[in-house]
Write an enzyme that holds these catalytic residues in place. Structure first.
Site, PDB file in Angstrom:
ATOM      1  N   TYR A   1       0.666  -1.158  -0.016  1.00  0.00           N
ATOM      2  CA  TYR A   1       0.148   0.019   0.090  1.00  0.00           C
ATOM      3  C   TYR A   1       1.158   1.146  -0.058  1.00  0.00           C
ATOM      4  O   TYR A   1       1.777   1.351   0.842  1.00  0.00           O
ATOM      5  CB  TYR A   1      -0.792  -0.034   1.154  1.00  0.00           C
ATOM      6  CG  TYR A   1      -1.840   1.158   1.324  1.00  0.00           C
ATOM      7  CD1 TYR A   1      -2.493   1.906   0.398  1.00  0.00           C
ATOM      8  CD2 TYR A   1      -2.185   1.728   2.773  1.00  0.00           C
ATOM      9  CE1 TYR A   1      -3.210   2.946   0.529  1.00  0.00           C
ATOM     10  CE2 TYR A   1      -2.913   2.671   2.958  1.00  0.00           C
ATOM     11  CZ  TYR A   1      -3.576   3.458   2.017  1.00  0.00           C
ATOM     12  OH  TYR A   1      -4.392   4.617   1.966  1.00  0.00           O
TER      13      TYR A   1
ATOM     14  N   ASN B   1       0.350   4.193   0.880  1.00  0.00           N
ATOM     15  CA  ASN B   1       0.450   5.072   2.001  1.00  0.00           C
ATOM     16  C   ASN B   1       1.315   4.561   3.230  1.00  0.00           C
ATOM     17  O   ASN B   1       1.382   5.137   4.299  1.00  0.00           O
ATOM     18  CB  ASN B   1      -0.975   5.296   2.498  1.00  0.00           C
ATOM     19  CG  ASN B   1      -1.533   6.700   1.556  1.00  0.00           C
ATOM     20  OD1 ASN B   1      -0.751   7.105   0.926  1.00  0.00           O
ATOM     21  ND2 ASN B   1      -2.562   6.964   1.977  1.00  0.00           N
ATOM     22  N   TYR B   2       1.807   3.241   3.121  1.00  0.00           N
ATOM     23  CA  TYR B   2       2.606   2.644   4.034  1.00  0.00           C
ATOM     24  C   TYR B   2       3.810   2.321   3.275  1.00  0.00           C
ATOM     25  O   TYR B   2       4.313   1.262   3.108  1.00  0.00           O
ATOM     26  CB  TYR B   2       2.164   1.125   4.453  1.00  0.00           C
ATOM     27  CG  TYR B   2       0.835   1.239   5.450  1.00  0.00           C
ATOM     28  CD1 TYR B   2       0.459   2.446   6.168  1.00  0.00           C
ATOM     29  CD2 TYR B   2      -0.083   0.310   5.568  1.00  0.00           C
ATOM     30  CE1 TYR B   2      -0.677   2.564   6.812  1.00  0.00           C
ATOM     31  CE2 TYR B   2      -1.107   0.279   6.267  1.00  0.00           C
ATOM     32  CZ  TYR B   2      -1.674   1.428   7.131  1.00  0.00           C
ATOM     33  OH  TYR B   2      -2.834   1.423   7.811  1.00  0.00           O
ATOM     34  N   ARG B   3       4.252   3.229   2.654  1.00  0.00           N
ATOM     35  CA  ARG B   3       5.436   3.182   1.851  1.00  0.00           C
ATOM     36  C   ARG B   3       6.525   2.511   2.441  1.00  0.00           C
ATOM     37  O   ARG B   3       6.818   2.635   3.363  1.00  0.00           O
ATOM     38  CB  ARG B   3       6.096   4.732   1.573  1.00  0.00           C
ATOM     39  CG  ARG B   3       7.087   4.790   0.265  1.00  0.00           C
ATOM     40  CD  ARG B   3       7.601   5.974   0.097  1.00  0.00           C
ATOM     41  NE  ARG B   3       6.526   7.174  -0.233  1.00  0.00           N
ATOM     42  CZ  ARG B   3       6.122   7.265  -1.303  1.00  0.00           C
ATOM     43  NH1 ARG B   3       6.391   6.609  -2.312  1.00  0.00           N
ATOM     44  NH2 ARG B   3       5.326   8.354  -1.566  1.00  0.00           N
TER      45      ARG B   3
END
Length: 537
Positions: free
Chosen positions: A471, A473-475
């Site tokens: 994901y 946004n959870y780089r």
């Protein structure tokens, strides 16, 4: 002996290498001076919001929006300038002058990037910090709002609740201090994902500055670019300054609970059962276990939000998850905006103080994270291997596994509707998370990082495959990066790009090629443009 050896290519190269740093310093200083001159010609106001490294406020402004302290240490690379604009014209000037003078741009809305890409870079760069772009305008009758990218999701929920008398909200994450800009552009999910899907599923317009310094809205940017910035990571395409969103309804009363269970209280069997029902229960019910070590045992805390009162919740739980043994005493009724404070871990008093959502200083600490998606339950016997990894650590190495259920609305939307593709077939996403407050040393960082990597590697047989999805946004730079020097081909970038976006990655490449063919907006995991010479279809 060669009498002309003094002038051989090796010696000339050696002299060049010696002189190059001095030349580079002079050239850099000249470029930086030219950058400032360019800004003064482009904007009459920008001098008030630009901070050079010689400015006494530079350090405090730089650190103000860094929420992961890993990227606030003295050894991290620093921007040449920090700009905190108040006006779109100042952003336009910064884009034009950065492009002209060879400076990269990092854009910061909340400062929570897991890998710090909004705050650091290995090449000369500036930061455009949107901390002053915080306006929120709510239209209750139309059930819409405009929100600027520097506002936090806590501030957004507060203003919507305030205007709608707690009857409307917007589906966002559970960390109130996260900035709207990064959250929305990566997809954005939270406790309402089963009822309403992602934040990006409800965006209906946006304002942005493109690589040419133009101010665009949905109509002028076109549908392809509008598609890309809703889940494809906005940093690849320009600077999104504001978003128009459709609001969603919530009941005046919601119910929350947090029920901890230890290994001695059958936590393993309860976790296994949760996996089997989490994506199938009523869409008004969101149950999210948090697994951690507490002293000599493991604890799974089953935390939940239900969109309704306790009288309706208890029969649903009895039908779907009776093993948990939920009682009325475990539950608490409140408004939805109060539940945001509850889920962020504040001491919840009576009445709940929702004013804390207006602040920006939420849990500034050292953080590491990774994420996985699961399409099948972890076998019950496999949990022991997870526990073993936790027990291998010393008491000061803190980690947690967070389980976020899918099903409901998020699974009903096509995976190509927006760039975020993780829809039907996923039963939950798993976040590996470590946070610590002590002064960070290389050893502290390494211990926490090693723990997460051990858990991540152990989970390989049980998570989504081909690709092992992730994901944005959870780089996580461990899944792959662009080349530090030279061109990154589409094929090379697909190593990490398909993990985040599956086949939507190729449409993102198409959009990038149309709007930023020279790849000005770039970072370690930005979408690359297609290069006709170096790429193959």
């Amino acid at each position: 002996m060669n009498p002309h050896g003094l002038f051989c290519p090796n010696i000339l190269s050696f002299i060049f290498v010696i002189l190059l740093p001095f030349h580079g310093v002079v050239l850099a200083a000249e470029n930086h001076e030219n950058f400032l001159k360019c800004l003064s010609l482009q904007s009459n106001t920008i001098s008030k919001v630009i901070y050079t490294q010689n400015n006494s406020s530079y350090s405090s402004v730089l650190k103000a929006s860094i929420k992961n302290l890993i990227f606030s240490t003295p050894t991290n690379p620093k921007p040449v300038f920090v700009i905190t604009p108040f006006h779109v014209s100042e952003i336009q000037a910064a884009v034009k002058c950065s492009k002209k003078n060879g400076l990269q741009i990092r854009v910061r809305s909340g400062g929570h990037d897991h890998e710090g890409l909004s705050s650091i870079s290995d090449v000369p760069f500036i930061i455009i910090d949107l901390i002053n772009f915080i306006e929120i305008s709510v239209d209750v009758e139309e059930k819409t709002a405009w929100v600027e990218s520097g506002a936090t999701i806590g501030q957004l929920n507060y203003r919507i609740a305030e205007k709608s008398q707690n009857l409307l909200t917007f589906p966002v994450g559970t960390c109130p201090g996260v900035g709207v800009g990064g959250h929305f552009s990566g997809g954005g999910y939270g406790v309402l994902l089963r009822k309403y899907g992602l934040s990006a599923d409800h965006i209906v317009d946006a304002h942005m500055v493109d690589v040419k310094g133009r101010f665009l809205n949905r109509e002028s940017m076109g549908e392809d670019l509008f598609w890309a910035i809703r889940g494809g990571g906005g940093a690849s395409f320009g600077i999104i300054v504001s978003w128009k969103i459709n609001l969603v309804a919530v009941p005046p009363t919601v119910t929350v609970f947090n029920v901890p269970r230890t290994l001695e209280q059958n936590a393993t069997k309860l976790l296994f059962k949760w996996q089997c029902i989490a994506d199938k229960v009523h869409e008004d019910l969101f149950i999210s276990p948090l697994l951690s070590r507490v002293n000599s045992t493991m604890v799974s805390a089953f935390t939940a939000l239900f969109l309704g009162g306790v009288d309706r919740l208890l029969p649903l739980m009895q039908d779907s998850f009776p093993e948990l043994g939920l009682t009325r005493k475990d539950c608490r009724e409140m408004t939805f905006v109060e539940s945001i404070v509850y889920f962020d871990g504040y001491e919840v008093e009576d009445p709940i103080n929702v004013d804390v959502l207006l602040g920006r200083d939420f849990h500034v600490r050292f953080v590491r994270g990774k994420a996985d998606y699961l399409t099948e339950p972890i076998p019950e016997e496999a949990f022991q291997g997870i526990y073993d990894i936790f027990f291998e650590q010393d008491q000061e190495t803190n980690g947690v596994l967070m389980f976020f259920p899918y099903g409901g609305k998020i699974s009903e939307i096509s995976e190509s509707e927006i760039p975020y593709p993780h829809r039907a077939g996923n039963i939950y996403t798993l976040l590996y998370y470590a946070a610590w407050d002590l002064e960070s040393t290389d050893d502290t960082y390494q211990r926490h990082d090693n723990m997460l990597k051990k858990l991540f590697n152990y989970m390989t047989p049980y998570v989504a495959k081909n690709p092992r999805t992730a994901y944005i946004n959870y780089r996580d730079l461990d899944v792959g990066t662009n080349n530090k020097l030279g061109h990154t081909s589409v094929q090379e970038a697909s190593v990490w790009g398909k993990k985040y976006f599956k086949n939507n990655f190729y449409r993102l490449v198409h959009v990038k090629t149309m709007v930023d063919p020279e790849n000005f907006f770039r970072n370690e995991q930005s979408i690359p443009p297609f290069n006709l010479v170096k790429d193959e279809l």
